[in-house]
Structure formats: C-alpha cells, structure tokens
Write an enzyme that holds these catalytic residues in place. Structure first.
Site, PDB file in Angstrom:
ATOM      1  N   LEU A 154      -5.730   1.837   0.568  1.00 14.46           N
ATOM      2  CA  LEU A 154      -5.735   0.991  -0.623  1.00 14.46           C
ATOM      3  C   LEU A 154      -5.807  -0.475  -0.216  1.00 14.46           C
ATOM      4  CD1 LEU A 154      -2.992   2.782  -2.758  1.00 14.46           C
ATOM      5  CD2 LEU A 154      -5.453   3.274  -2.620  1.00 14.46           C
ATOM      6  N   ASP A 155      -5.062  -0.836   0.821  1.00 13.72           N
ATOM      7  CA  ASP A 155      -5.101  -2.208   1.325  1.00 13.72           C
ATOM      8  C   ASP A 155      -6.509  -2.598   1.758  1.00 13.72           C
ATOM      9  OD1 ASP A 155      -2.766  -3.764   1.221  1.00 13.72           O
ATOM     10  OD2 ASP A 155      -1.835  -2.647   2.849  1.00 13.72           O
ATOM     11  N   HIS A 156      -7.082  -1.804   2.635  1.00 10.55           N
ATOM     12  CA  HIS A 156      -8.379  -2.180   3.208  1.00 10.55           C
ATOM     13  C   HIS A 156      -9.471  -2.191   2.146  1.00 10.55           C
ATOM     14  CE1 HIS A 156      -7.603  -2.485   7.574  1.00 10.55           C
ATOM     15  NE2 HIS A 156      -6.586  -1.673   7.311  1.00 10.55           N
ATOM     16  N   ASP A 171       0.819  -1.204   0.000  1.00  2.00           N
ATOM     17  CA  ASP A 171       0.000   0.000   0.000  1.00  2.00           C
ATOM     18  C   ASP A 171       0.857   1.260   0.000  1.00  2.00           C
ATOM     19  OD1 ASP A 171      -1.369   2.304   1.313  1.00  2.00           O
ATOM     20  OD2 ASP A 171      -3.083   0.953   1.408  1.00  2.00           O
TER      21      ASP A 171
END
Length: 444
Positions: free
Chosen positions: A345-347, A315
């Site tokens: 972005l990850d989540h 991310d």
C-alpha cells in the site's frame, strides 16, 4: 489488467493515453493481485513522465515496465543494505498482539512517542511480554481506541465489511484549484529536468513519490526538522535523488523560509495529517496565494472523505483495518494476521502520488492553473480489493543486475535501481542519500 488499469488512471485525470509495454514475471505472491497493483502504479507514473516529456519537446510518449523489477522496487527497503547489513525495520514493541476477545491488534512503535503512547494507554512496562499481557485483557478495538486517544498508532484486525461501508472517493483525485498562467517547460534531456519539488513527507509512501520524481530528473528538496523523529534506515533508502534541509515550522524563521521555497517551487508533496499544515499557514489556499502555479499532492493514511480521515496510520495498520490481513489469514489457514508480501500500500500509493504530481504538471503546461492531488493508503487498499483474487504463485529471487552500490558518508549503500522506462529512457538518481539536514533551504 495492468495495461487496462494504467489507461483508466490516465483517463481519470484527463491525460492522453500512452502505449505501455509490460514484460517480466510477477514476483509478489499473494491471494490479492499485488503484482497488478504494483505494475499499474509504476506504469502510471512512468507513462505520465513520458507524456510530460513529450509535452516539452521530447520523443513520442511510450512507457515500459518489467514486473520483476517492479517487484524488487516494492521491497526496496528489504533489499537495501548499509555496508553489507540489512535494515532493522521494526522496533521491539511493534507488531501484532492477541487480544482478550480472540482478536488481534497491531501496534506501531517505530517512533518513540508512539511507543510511549502505547505504554500510557495500556498502563504497562516497556517489554513485549508486558504489552502482550495488557492486550490480552482487552478487546481489540478497545486497545486500538485507547492507543489512538493517547496519541499513538494502532489498528485492530477487521474483516473487509466495515471498511466497505465507509464513503470512498477516487483512487487518485486531481482537481484544478486556481487560475494560474500556463507554465510550459523548456525542452530537456529528461522528463522532469528543472522541476522543483518540495518533499514534506516521511516513512515510505510520500518519500517513494518524491524519490520517483527525482528519478525522472526533478530537483527534490526534502524538508525535515531536528525534532521530528525518523526511521534512520528508511531515510537513506528513500533519500536517493534528494537534498535534505531542516526547517522548524514552529518558528517564524522556519515558516518564512518555507514560504520562500514554495513561492518558487513547481510541486509540493506533503504527508502531514489533515489540518496540520493549514494550522501553520500552509493550507491549500495559503499555498495557492503564494504560488498560483503550484502543483500540490496530499498523501494520507485514510481517505479524506471518510470518518477516519484524521486517524494516524501506516501501511501495516491499514492492512489490518481494511480486511487485507484478515483475508490473508483465512486464505492461509493461519491463526494470526497474514499481511501482503510487501508494504504494498505504501509503495503503490507513492507511485500514484508521483503520477498525480506529474499529471498536474502536464495540465499546468497545457492550460495553466494550480492543481491539487490526493492519494491515500486506504484508497489504494480499496483499489487492490477491487482487482480480484488469484492463487498465489512462487516468489522471485532478486536480480543482482538491478541492484547497484554507491560509496557515501553513510558507508557503501546497496540499493534497487528505479523501475520503469519513459520513452526509452531509464530513470536514475543523480544524488546519493544526503546527510539529514545538510543542505541549505535554497534551490540550486
């Protein structure tokens, strides 16, 4: 915007619309519309779960999200505590470094082999001052390229223009890849009850996807290995609702055990770099031959259509390379990169991965077949960019009522409850994080 975005996501994958109620106040301040991205990704996964539950005899599909709760879920690893202590999320050498051309580069050193790659590439000692001095002698892109060539992970600060010129695919790709039979799911008390999920992911995005499936009732078996590095605290925060086993896929025995599991699984989510699983005999065609009714989802850093498809990424690096950190820096008037207020972005990619998996299950129950989905951090960054800009508001303090605690062999764990409500049912995890590798490689 959130309701419109969720309706668009459902339509893009061929799922009927689901009424969505959005309440609460946004709490992730940024010039980017992070709250819209967060709400829409959680809303899409929740709406798909409600639609699947309806398909298996549950109540009429409807979904709701509270934006305050969603915001807490997007910083779950920061709010997570072990015996009252917060996680130490970054290794000493991870971070942003000024470069010789007046630019910046971010080095990801949370795994020892990535740290060692940085030291080899820069021919420097393992101290932050030494790494900073080496970066200060090179252009940012040269540091990035040297670290990547050495097997490490790095991202030079760029504006959005270079990335905008790359080829892009859909935010969530979901395609039918085979002609398996219709697989209706029996009536159940929860949307994903009885669904078997193989989790071949690590760090944040992929584990969020499988953690979300577990929260809606799926049986999730995480596949790790003793020789594969992990970030210990993240394994715990991302481990709710899952059992954990170890398989060495370099061995014939490990590959045989995974083939047996995949043959009787419903979903397989993997975060390996492109080609890695194929080289072990678990490519898309291999899995389809093993199980013509399997739903697979790939989670990657960069979009599979683009020139960086095989590049290592996380991310924080994708925020650098796609222009997010550069625009944040300009907006704030800062002299260094300014990232999003969370690993957004990850989540978001994790919730979109869960959305793809559940949507595949809906299609499998209605028309059969094997289904393949893919999501990427860079694709999510492109989506965030497309949502426009706002003047940042104030952040929100965590709501203690949305934090729970459980006593485990790891100690007392404090964690954010899963967000979203599917047809009136709150998601929940049946299992606390397991001891890594403690389970047998079997379904229960």
């Amino acid at each position: 915007m959130i309701e419109e975005s969720v309706a668009g996501l459902l339509g893009d994958v061929g799922i009927a619309a689901v009424p969505l109620e959005v309440t609460g106040k946004a709490g992730l301040p940024s010039v980017f519309r992070v709250d819209v991205m967060a709400g829409a990704s959680v809303g899409a996964a929740t709406a798909a779960a409600a639609r699947l539950w309806q398909a298996r005899g549950g109540p009429a599909a409807r979904a709701s999200i509270d934006l305050g709760h969603v915001g807490m879920a997007f910083v779950s690893e920061r709010l997570f505590k072990v015996a009252g202590s917060e996680l130490d999320l970054w290794a000493d050498l991870s971070g942003d470094y000024a470069t010789g051309d007046g630019g910046w580069v971010r080095l990801h050193c949370n795994f020892d082999h990535h740290r060692d790659a940085v030291l080899r590439a820069l021919l420097t000692a393992p101290t932050r001052d030494s790494v900073a001095a080496a970066c200060g002698l090179m252009p940012a892109v040269a540091v990035e390229e040297a670290v990547l060539a050495a097997g490490g992970a790095a991202g030079a600060l760029r504006t959005r223009s270079p990335w905008a010129g790359f080829p892009h695919g859909p935010l969530v790709r979901l395609t039918r890849t085979g002609e398996g039979p219709v697989v209706p799911l029996a009536p159940a008390a929860r949307p994903l009850e009885g669904v078997r999920v193989l989790d071949l992911t690590r760090v944040i995005a992929g584990p969020v996807a499988t953690r979300t499936l577990a929260a809606h009732g799926a049986q999730v078996l995480r596949i790790g290995a003793a020789h594969v590095p992990e970030v210990p605290g993240l394994v715990l925060d991302m481990g709710f609702g899952k059992r954990s086993c170890h398989l060495d896929l370099r061995s014939a025995e490990g590959r045989a055990a995974l083939r047996e599991l995949a043959a009787t699984a419903d979903v397989l989510i993997q975060g390996y770099r492109p080609g890695a699983l194929s080289g072990l005999g678990f490519g898309r065609d291999d899995l389809k031959a093993l199980n013509p009714s399997l739903v697979t989802v790939d989670v990657s850093a960069y979009e599979p259509e683009g020139p960086w498809a095989g590049r290592r990424g996380f991310d924080s690096l994708v925020q650098m390379t796609t222009g997010i950190a550069e625009e944040g820096m300009r907006f704030a008037g800062s002299d260094r990169p300014v990232p999003l207020p969370c690993q957004g972005l990850d989540h978001a990619t994790g919730y979109l991965g869960a959305f793809a998996a559940i949507s595949g299950l809906v299609h499998r129950a209605e028309s059969g077949g094997s289904w393949h989905g893919s999501v990427s951090l860079a694709g999510t960054a492109r989506w965030l960019d497309s949502l426009g800009r706002v003047t940042p508001g104030a952040g929100q303090d965590p709501d203690d009522d949305l934090i729970a605690a459980v006593n485990t062999p790891h100690g007392v764990l404090s964690f954010v409850l899963p967000p979203g409500t599917a047809s009136g049912l709150l998601p929940s995890w049946d299992l606390a994080p397991a001891i890594d590798g403690s389970a047998l490689p079997v379904w229960i």
